[in-house]
Design a protein around this motif. Structure first.
Motif, PDB file in Angstrom:
ATOM      1  N   GLY A 109     -55.259  -0.593 -58.361  1.00 35.29           N
ATOM      2  CA  GLY A 109     -55.931  -0.027 -58.638  1.00 35.29           C
ATOM      3  C   GLY A 109     -57.532  -0.075 -59.570  1.00 35.29           C
ATOM      4  N   ARG A 112     -59.606  -1.994 -57.039  1.00 37.05           N
ATOM      5  CA  ARG A 112     -59.418  -1.031 -55.519  1.00 37.05           C
ATOM      6  C   ARG A 112     -61.248  -0.247 -56.225  1.00 37.05           C
ATOM      7  N   ASP A 124     -53.951  -3.981 -65.019  1.00 36.95           N
ATOM      8  CA  ASP A 124     -52.735  -4.279 -63.952  1.00 36.95           C
ATOM      9  C   ASP A 124     -53.127  -5.859 -64.281  1.00 36.95           C
ATOM     10  N   ARG A 195     -45.820  -7.482 -51.962  1.00 42.56           N
ATOM     11  CA  ARG A 195     -45.025  -6.428 -51.996  1.00 42.56           C
ATOM     12  C   ARG A 195     -45.730  -5.258 -52.342  1.00 42.56           C
ATOM     13  N   ASP A 197     -47.892  -1.869 -51.802  1.00 44.13           N
ATOM     14  CA  ASP A 197     -47.847  -0.328 -50.650  1.00 44.13           C
ATOM     15  C   ASP A 197     -48.751  -0.442 -49.219  1.00 44.13           C
ATOM     16  N   THR A 243     -41.283   6.367 -50.294  1.00 46.92           N
ATOM     17  CA  THR A 243     -42.119   6.595 -51.092  1.00 46.92           C
ATOM     18  C   THR A 243     -43.265   6.544 -50.704  1.00 46.92           C
ATOM     19  N   ARG A 244     -43.347   5.482 -50.397  1.00 45.90           N
ATOM     20  CA  ARG A 244     -44.747   5.172 -49.938  1.00 45.90           C
ATOM     21  C   ARG A 244     -45.147   6.277 -48.852  1.00 45.90           C
ATOM     22  N   ARG A 247     -47.234   8.461 -51.079  1.00 47.68           N
ATOM     23  CA  ARG A 247     -48.237   7.461 -51.947  1.00 47.68           C
ATOM     24  C   ARG A 247     -49.218   7.599 -50.729  1.00 47.68           C
ATOM     25  N   ARG A 250     -50.780  11.171 -51.728  1.00 50.36           N
ATOM     26  CA  ARG A 250     -51.564  10.518 -52.001  1.00 50.36           C
ATOM     27  C   ARG A 250     -53.578   9.885 -51.734  1.00 50.36           C
ATOM     28  N   ARG A 283     -37.063   9.853 -57.887  1.00 50.59           N
ATOM     29  CA  ARG A 283     -38.452   9.194 -57.065  1.00 50.59           C
ATOM     30  C   ARG A 283     -39.369   9.815 -56.000  1.00 50.59           C
TER      31      ARG A 283
HETATM   32  P1  ATP Z   1     -52.817   5.353 -60.369  1.00 53.14           P
HETATM   33  O1  ATP Z   1     -55.180   5.238 -59.683  1.00 53.14           O
HETATM   34  O2  ATP Z   1     -52.860   6.822 -59.814  1.00 53.14           O
HETATM   35  O3  ATP Z   1     -52.722   4.957 -61.401  1.00 53.14           O
HETATM   36  P2  ATP Z   1     -52.714   3.015 -58.889  1.00 53.14           P
HETATM   37  O4  ATP Z   1     -53.056   2.340 -57.345  1.00 53.14           O
HETATM   38  O5  ATP Z   1     -52.496   1.995 -60.515  1.00 53.14           O
HETATM   39  O6  ATP Z   1     -53.074   4.495 -59.081  1.00 53.14           O
HETATM   40  P3  ATP Z   1     -50.299   2.803 -59.418  1.00 53.14           P
HETATM   41  O7  ATP Z   1     -48.505   4.195 -59.016  1.00 53.14           O
HETATM   42  O8  ATP Z   1     -50.497   2.622 -61.288  1.00 53.14           O
HETATM   43  O9  ATP Z   1     -50.742   2.917 -58.643  1.00 53.14           O
HETATM   44  O10 ATP Z   1     -49.240   2.018 -58.965  1.00 53.14           O
HETATM   45  C1  ATP Z   1     -49.471   0.201 -59.273  1.00 53.14           C
HETATM   46  C2  ATP Z   1     -49.737  -0.851 -58.003  1.00 53.14           C
HETATM   47  O11 ATP Z   1     -48.692  -1.019 -57.859  1.00 53.14           O
HETATM   48  C3  ATP Z   1     -50.101  -0.138 -56.921  1.00 53.14           C
HETATM   49  O12 ATP Z   1     -51.954  -0.490 -57.119  1.00 53.14           O
HETATM   50  C4  ATP Z   1     -49.402  -0.157 -55.847  1.00 53.14           C
HETATM   51  O13 ATP Z   1     -50.172  -1.251 -55.391  1.00 53.14           O
HETATM   52  C5  ATP Z   1     -47.821  -1.243 -56.368  1.00 53.14           C
HETATM   53  N1  ATP Z   1     -47.244   0.261 -56.106  1.00 53.14           N
HETATM   54  C6  ATP Z   1     -46.452   0.957 -56.936  1.00 53.14           C
HETATM   55  N2  ATP Z   1     -45.935   1.888 -56.068  1.00 53.14           N
HETATM   56  C7  ATP Z   1     -45.190   1.216 -55.329  1.00 53.14           C
HETATM   57  C8  ATP Z   1     -44.383   1.019 -54.008  1.00 53.14           C
HETATM   58  N3  ATP Z   1     -43.845   2.036 -53.900  1.00 53.14           N
HETATM   59  N4  ATP Z   1     -44.730   0.338 -52.774  1.00 53.14           N
HETATM   60  C9  ATP Z   1     -45.277  -1.181 -53.333  1.00 53.14           C
HETATM   61  N5  ATP Z   1     -46.591  -0.978 -53.971  1.00 53.14           N
HETATM   62  C10 ATP Z   1     -45.977  -0.025 -54.959  1.00 53.14           C
END
Ligand code: ATP
Length: 501
Positions: A109, A112, A124, A195, A197, A243-244, A247, A250, A283
């Motif tokens: 994130g 991005r 992260d 791996r 999403d 679950t994707r 996501r 979202r 989940r």
């Molecule tokens: P936010 O801005 O809401 O924190 P984020 O992009 O940080 O969103 P998280 O849910 O915190 O998303 O997840 C962190 C990272 O882990 C994401 O960027 C994503 O690439 C990866 N991720 C999380 N869940 C999944 C999933 N179900 N499948 C694949 N990758 C995932």
């Protein structure tokens, strides 16, 4: 013996069966695979996954084999968006990466949102090598605490100023070809990113001092950010982790993007083939909670409805115009309550669930809270309060029709069994201004009223302790609530007059 547990009634097909017919069979029979028989002999099987792959073809996803590394330096963008102290911390991580000879990347994130010119303070990082050892060194240097999950090779470092760094390990991949080739040099991080999403979440930035700020993009993340598109990396993405699907909605709604055409087809196939139903309740609940925590909840729920995802939360769940109105009213009610600054613990998510589940039959509601593996206190609130809440609301509505302003003592006793979350829900659910006024009067004032006289005082006045005390104290409270008395002396006088002969 196997014959005792095997199923012998199942659909089968022949090599000549039409694909459409096969799809019907898998859907109608809820069979995960179809045996293919030729002259009564088993010649093969087709699984749901095979079928999905066949149905969606290969276009439009960022297939790994087609991926090509794109680089860009974010050195100029970083100071525009990232506060100086955080930028210094990132550089410090880069220094340490160099010193300990690890390759360290900032991912997800943060990168991005950086490209969208927004700050995301989720740090992260992915470490090629021993992520936990690196996290330990970071914790030591930054004087932070570390929580490690050795089984997953992950750790969280919590620094004194509140900065939290999530650390993951990318397994080092060894290749026979020379490491000077970018595909080989970045094989481990690429593997880690594959791996993930969606393409927009696969962007990474190198932290190592020598290449600090260099972004790597294997799967077209930059292009999709530009096209405002949510795209999975491969055709089986939703099968791999359904679950994707939640996501995708979202991110689409949060960022104002669109789920890409092919990705939407894959998602709809995953829904049609009910692979989403394989996800554990916890989940699903977690994803729903994230969605309900976003700023724009109504469009996201509409989208979930439109993609057929709500039945995976509860079988007959829909989000129609009435539900939309209720949600908007609940948002107003929540804002109103938050502006009271009472500081009381309060779970907005439960108000949303009360609204979302409002029209579910009680039986289904009961099954749903269990299937979603909710904690007991939530289950109780959602299931056990709903009947008293509906009764109280009906009583209030009737009373308001008759008198416009029901007695405060009546409002108090109707609403007293209900939690704050249910009260806020009732505010949203109320159809008339009078009912809303009654509920808000209860929330802001009536529920805090108490008598001064208590059981000890009654005994001191010569009454014998017993069941009657509750009745006496209720009469005192009612008299107070209805404004008939307001001081301790008046309470004592009332007890003497009515209960001490
Ligand atoms: P936010 O801005 O809401 O924190 P984020 O992009 O940080 O969103 P998280 O849910 O915190 O998303 O997840 C962190 C990272 O882990 C994401 O960027 C994503 O690439 C990866 N991720 C999380 N869940 C999944 C999933 N179900 N499948 C694949 N990758 C995932």
């Amino acid at each position: 013996m196997i014959s005792e547990i095997m199923s012998s009634e199942f659909a089968h097909a022949t090599p000549a069966t039409d694909i459409k017919e096969l799809q019907e069979m898998i859907l109608a029979q809820r069979q995960r695979f179809i045996p293919i028989l030729e002259q009564e002999e088993l010649v093969g099987v087709v699984t749901r996954t095979d079928l999905l792959q066949q149905l969606v073809g290969n276009n439009g996803t960022a297939s790994a084999s087609k991926s090509r590394l794109k680089r860009k330096n974010l050195g100029r963008l970083l100071p525009e968006i990232v506060p100086t102290d955080l930028l210094e911390r990132l550089k410090q991580l880069g220094e340490m990466a160099e010193k300990f000879d690890h390759k360290v990347y900032l991912v997800g994130g943060f990168v991005r949102d950086l490209l969208l010119r927004k700050l995301n303070d989720d740090i992260d990082i992915v470490v090629e090598g021993d992520g936990i050892a690196f996290a330990e060194r970071v914790a030591e240097q930054l004087k932070g605490r570390i929580k490690a999950h050795r089984k997953f090779g992950t750790a969280v470092v919590i620094c004194p100023a509140g900065l939290k760094i999530d650390v993951a390990t990318a397994r080092i991949e060894y290749y026979a070809s020379p490491a000077a080739l970018p595909e080989v040099e970045y094989a481990s991080i690429r593997h880690d990113l594959y791996r993930r999403d969606f393409s927009i979440n696969t962007l990474a930035m190198i932290l190592n001092r020598s290449k600090f700020g260099q972004m790597i993009d294997f799967f077209g993340g930059q292009r999709d950010l530009k096209d405002r598109s949510i795209r999975v990396l491969h055709n089986l993405s939703f099968v791999e982790d359904p679950t994707r699907a939640f996501r995708a909605v979202r991110f689409e709604q949060r960022l104002g993007f669109s789920i890409g055409g092919q990705t939407e087809r894959l998602l709809k196939n995953a829904v049609a083939m009910r692979v989403v139903g394989r996800v554990g309740g916890r989940r699903i609940l977690n994803e729903l909670r994230h969605i309900l925590g976003e700023d724009q909840v109504v469009p996201a729920l509409k989208r979930l409805d439109n993609l057929g995802l709500l039945p995976f939360v509860s079988p007959s769940l829909v989000f129609d115009a009435d539900a939309e109105k209720l949600f908007s009213a609940a948002e107003k009610a929540r804002n109103w309550f938050e502006l009271l600054y009472t500081g009381e613990p309060f779970e907005p998510f439960l108000v949303d669930l009360l609204c979302l589940f409002d029209r579910l039959p009680r039986r289904e509601l009961k099954r749903t809270v269990v299937a979603l593996e909710m904690k007991m206190s939530w289950q109780k609130l959602l299931v056990d309060e709903i009947v008293p809440a509906r009764k109280s609301l009906a009583a209030l509505e009737r009373s308001c029709m008759r008198t416009r302003q029901p007695a405060a003592s009546k409002i108090y006793h109707w609403l007293r069994p209900l939690s704050l979350e249910t009260l806020i829900f009732l505010l949203a659910r109320a159809k008339t201004e009078e009912v809303r006024r009654a509920v808000s009067h209860y929330v802001t004032s009536l529920r805090h009223q108490q008598t001064t006289v208590d059981g000890h005082a009654l005994t001191a006045m010569g009454l014998t302790p017993g069941a009657a005390y509750a009745q006496i104290l209720k009469s005192l409270l009612d008299a107070r609530l209805d404004g008939k008395i307001s001081t301790a002396e008046e309470e004592i006088a009332l007890v003497k007059k009515q209960f001490l002969k």
